[in-house]
Write an enzyme that holds these catalytic residues in place. Structure first.
Site, mmCIF file in Angstrom:
data_model
loop_
_atom_site.group_PDB
_atom_site.id
_atom_site.type_symbol
_atom_site.label_atom_id
_atom_site.label_comp_id
_atom_site.label_asym_id
_atom_site.label_seq_id
_atom_site.Cartn_x
_atom_site.Cartn_y
_atom_site.Cartn_z
ATOM 1 N N SER A 46 54.432 98.341 44.918
ATOM 2 C CA SER A 46 53.916 97.009 44.610
ATOM 3 C C SER A 46 52.861 97.026 43.503
ATOM 4 O O SER A 46 52.507 95.980 42.972
ATOM 5 C CB SER A 46 53.327 96.362 45.867
ATOM 6 O OG SER A 46 54.336 96.109 46.816
ATOM 7 N N GLY A 220 57.208 94.295 47.319
ATOM 8 C CA GLY A 220 57.555 94.651 45.951
ATOM 9 C C GLY A 220 56.566 94.070 44.966
ATOM 10 O O GLY A 220 55.678 93.297 45.333
ATOM 11 N N GLY A 222 55.228 92.311 41.033
ATOM 12 C CA GLY A 222 55.526 91.306 40.027
ATOM 13 C C GLY A 222 55.487 89.867 40.489
ATOM 14 O O GLY A 222 55.183 89.556 41.648
ATOM 15 N N CYS A 248 55.618 90.468 52.530
ATOM 16 C CA CYS A 248 54.973 90.452 51.218
ATOM 17 C C CYS A 248 55.844 89.751 50.167
ATOM 18 O O CYS A 248 56.054 88.551 50.248
ATOM 19 C CB CYS A 248 54.595 91.871 50.808
ATOM 20 S SG CYS A 248 53.378 91.935 49.481
ATOM 21 N N LEU A 249 56.397 90.477 49.189
ATOM 22 C CA LEU A 249 57.262 89.833 48.197
ATOM 23 C C LEU A 249 58.473 89.213 48.881
ATOM 24 O O LEU A 249 58.942 88.145 48.488
ATOM 25 C CB LEU A 249 57.706 90.841 47.136
ATOM 26 C CG LEU A 249 58.611 90.268 46.035
ATOM 27 C CD1 LEU A 249 57.874 89.230 45.192
ATOM 28 C CD2 LEU A 249 59.159 91.382 45.143
ATOM 29 N N GLN A 252 57.621 85.826 49.967
ATOM 30 C CA GLN A 252 57.571 84.874 48.852
ATOM 31 C C GLN A 252 58.969 84.491 48.370
ATOM 32 O O GLN A 252 59.257 83.310 48.124
ATOM 33 C CB GLN A 252 56.759 85.478 47.706
ATOM 34 C CG GLN A 252 55.311 85.753 48.064
ATOM 35 C CD GLN A 252 54.625 86.671 47.057
ATOM 36 O OE1 GLN A 252 55.215 87.048 46.033
ATOM 37 N NE2 GLN A 252 53.385 87.040 47.335
ATOM 38 N N ASN A 290 48.597 93.583 49.850
ATOM 39 C CA ASN A 290 48.660 93.989 48.452
ATOM 40 C C ASN A 290 49.522 92.981 47.701
ATOM 41 O O ASN A 290 50.725 93.170 47.571
ATOM 42 C CB ASN A 290 49.237 95.403 48.311
ATOM 43 C CG ASN A 290 49.400 95.810 46.858
ATOM 44 O OD1 ASN A 290 48.837 95.177 45.958
ATOM 45 N ND2 ASN A 290 50.166 96.854 46.612
ATOM 46 N N GLY A 292 49.365 89.548 44.556
ATOM 47 C CA GLY A 292 48.621 88.722 43.618
ATOM 48 C C GLY A 292 49.122 87.305 43.546
ATOM 49 O O GLY A 292 48.611 86.500 42.761
ATOM 50 N N TYR A 293 50.140 86.974 44.355
ATOM 51 C CA TYR A 293 50.710 85.627 44.396
ATOM 52 C C TYR A 293 50.750 85.143 45.843
ATOM 53 O O TYR A 293 50.728 85.951 46.776
ATOM 54 C CB TYR A 293 52.134 85.623 43.819
ATOM 55 C CG TYR A 293 52.198 85.947 42.348
ATOM 56 C CD1 TYR A 293 52.293 84.950 41.390
ATOM 57 C CD2 TYR A 293 52.156 87.279 41.908
ATOM 58 C CE1 TYR A 293 52.344 85.251 40.043
ATOM 59 C CE2 TYR A 293 52.201 87.590 40.561
ATOM 60 C CZ TYR A 293 52.297 86.579 39.624
ATOM 61 O OH TYR A 293 52.339 86.872 38.287
ATOM 62 N N HIS A 332 51.063 93.245 55.653
ATOM 63 C CA HIS A 332 51.907 94.400 55.974
ATOM 64 C C HIS A 332 51.735 94.820 57.435
ATOM 65 O O HIS A 332 50.802 95.567 57.758
ATOM 66 C CB HIS A 332 51.566 95.580 55.064
ATOM 67 C CG HIS A 332 52.024 95.399 53.656
ATOM 68 N ND1 HIS A 332 53.281 95.776 53.227
ATOM 69 C CD2 HIS A 332 51.408 94.870 52.586
ATOM 70 C CE1 HIS A 332 53.413 95.487 51.939
ATOM 71 N NE2 HIS A 332 52.283 94.930 51.538
ATOM 72 N N GLU A 334 53.430 96.950 58.938
ATOM 73 C CA GLU A 334 53.746 98.384 59.031
ATOM 74 C C GLU A 334 52.633 99.244 58.447
ATOM 75 O O GLU A 334 52.800 100.452 58.283
ATOM 76 C CB GLU A 334 55.057 98.670 58.294
ATOM 77 C CG GLU A 334 54.953 98.879 56.792
ATOM 78 C CD GLU A 334 54.598 97.637 55.989
ATOM 79 O OE1 GLU A 334 54.328 97.760 54.784
ATOM 80 O OE2 GLU A 334 54.577 96.528 56.560
#
Length: 360
Positions: A46, A220, A222, A248-249, A252, A290, A292-293, A332, A334
């Site tokens: 990530s 992940g 970006g 996480c990603l 989103q 972790n 940023g979005y 997370h 995990e």
């Protein structure tokens, strides 16, 4: 002790010393407040395209332990610490962090005021930075302005499908790898799942043909909006009735597939001490994060309910879909190193798969 410099997009320059690989690089500057787990940070996909600053002052004291890696190689652009320990001491230690960075061609910077650097990012927000070995000039500043993280998921996903067998498995889970941490697969295996890890570009048709009991959407790097093809495949999968869990990603992307929107945070949530409030019980969990979005809560469709929020800024940390067997979290569960307070969410996923099996 070779001098090195970090130039920020706002014009600030920090002087320190080089360790790891000797290589100039540009990246998006972020910080993590984790006090343990620097190996997991270094190998977390990530962080692709980013220069990572550790707020904890001493890094490298337990050396390098390959069993703790979250991926086969680092994806970050550079690593910044206040002090790196040159003489690690741990019974599991198999190497030193300086040598590890050199082997993976990752430059490092130490001996700078990481507290001041972190406060700058908190005040101005995430920005681009360049690690270099000479006094920066105007050309270097122009290079900073043009840098963008692109094709992040494509750069860290796996290249081919692979199945991880579990003895006496009761379930089959397809793990869509957008930059997955190894711990996700391990947690699923502990709960009796065979896991088929697939590349990020795998189509919904191919996944449905595998006849899985569940689908896991990984973490992940970006901007999530960049992944338009993945989002469309998730929209199709969401109508398949297959239990789905996003982290996480993955959280989103699942929300985007249902018509929600995402926004970039000022400096993100990165560390092992982020508080997430369960809106159903009012309980606050300490979580590892972790990203940023974040998903904009107000943009969610009527069938989506916010289940967790960040206790610091109120941003969306979890979503439950009321008409489909799907849920997701921004943090997370995990986590390792980090708190395991929310690992019960994997049990929830398994229970969801069992319920669908029972009703089939």
């Amino acid at each position: 002790m070779k001098k090195a410099y970090l130039i920020l997009e706002n014009g600030d320059v920090y002087e320190g010393y080089s360790f790891g690989a000797e290589k100039e690089t540009v990246g998006e500057l972020v910080f993590t407040t984790a006090m343990t787990g620097y190996l997991e940070t270094l190998t977390d996909p990530s962080y692709y395209g980013q220069i990572v600053c550790q707020t904890f002052p001493l890094i490298g004291n337990y050396g390098v332990i390959p069993a703790d890696f979250e991926s086969s190689r680092p994806a970050l652009r550079a690593y910044i610490v206040r002090e790196w320990c040159q003489h690690p001491s741990n019974f599991r230690c198999e190497g030193q962090i300086d040598a590890f960075l050199k082997e993976n061609n990752i430059p490092g910077l130490y001996g700078i005021d990481t507290r001041c650097l972190t406060k700058t990012v908190r005040e101005y927000g995430v920005m681009n930075a360049k690690l270099m070995y000479s006094i920066p000039n105007e050309k270097d500043r122009e290079e900073l302005k043009s840098y963008r993280i692109v094709d992040a998921v494509k750069s860290v996903t796996v290249s081919e499908k692979k199945t991880y067998q579990t003895e006496n498995a009761k379930y089959h889970v397809v793990l869509m790898n957008f930059g997955a941490k190894r711990r996700i697969c391990r947690n699923l295996q502990k709960l009796g799942c065979n896991v088929t890890m697939v590349p990020s570009w795998t189509t919904a048709e191919e996944i449905i043909a595998m006849n899985p009991d569940g689908i896991m959407l990984s973490n992940g790097p970006g901007d999530p909006k960049e992944n338009t093809e993945i989002i469309e495949q998730l929209r199709i999968l969401s109508n398949s009735g297959i239990p789905t869990f996003g982290i996480c990603l993955g959280h989103q992307l699942l929300a985007l597939s249902q018509g929600a929107t995402t926004t970039k945070l000022k400096y993100g949530h990165r560390g092992a001490n982020q508080p997430a409030t369960d809106l159903q019980t009012g309980r606050v969990y300490v979580t590892s994060q972790n990203h940023g979005y974040s998903v904009e809560s107000d943009s969610l469709p009527s069938n989506a309910v916010v289940s967790f929020v960040n206790a610091n800024d109120g941003t969306c940390e979890g979503i439950t879909y009321t008409d489909k067997p799907m849920f997701s979290v921004q943090f997370h569960p995990e986590a390792c190193g980090g708190p395991l307070d929310t690992s019960f969410l994997f049990d929830k996923f398994v229970s969801m798969m069992q319920e669908v099996k029972d009703n089939a």
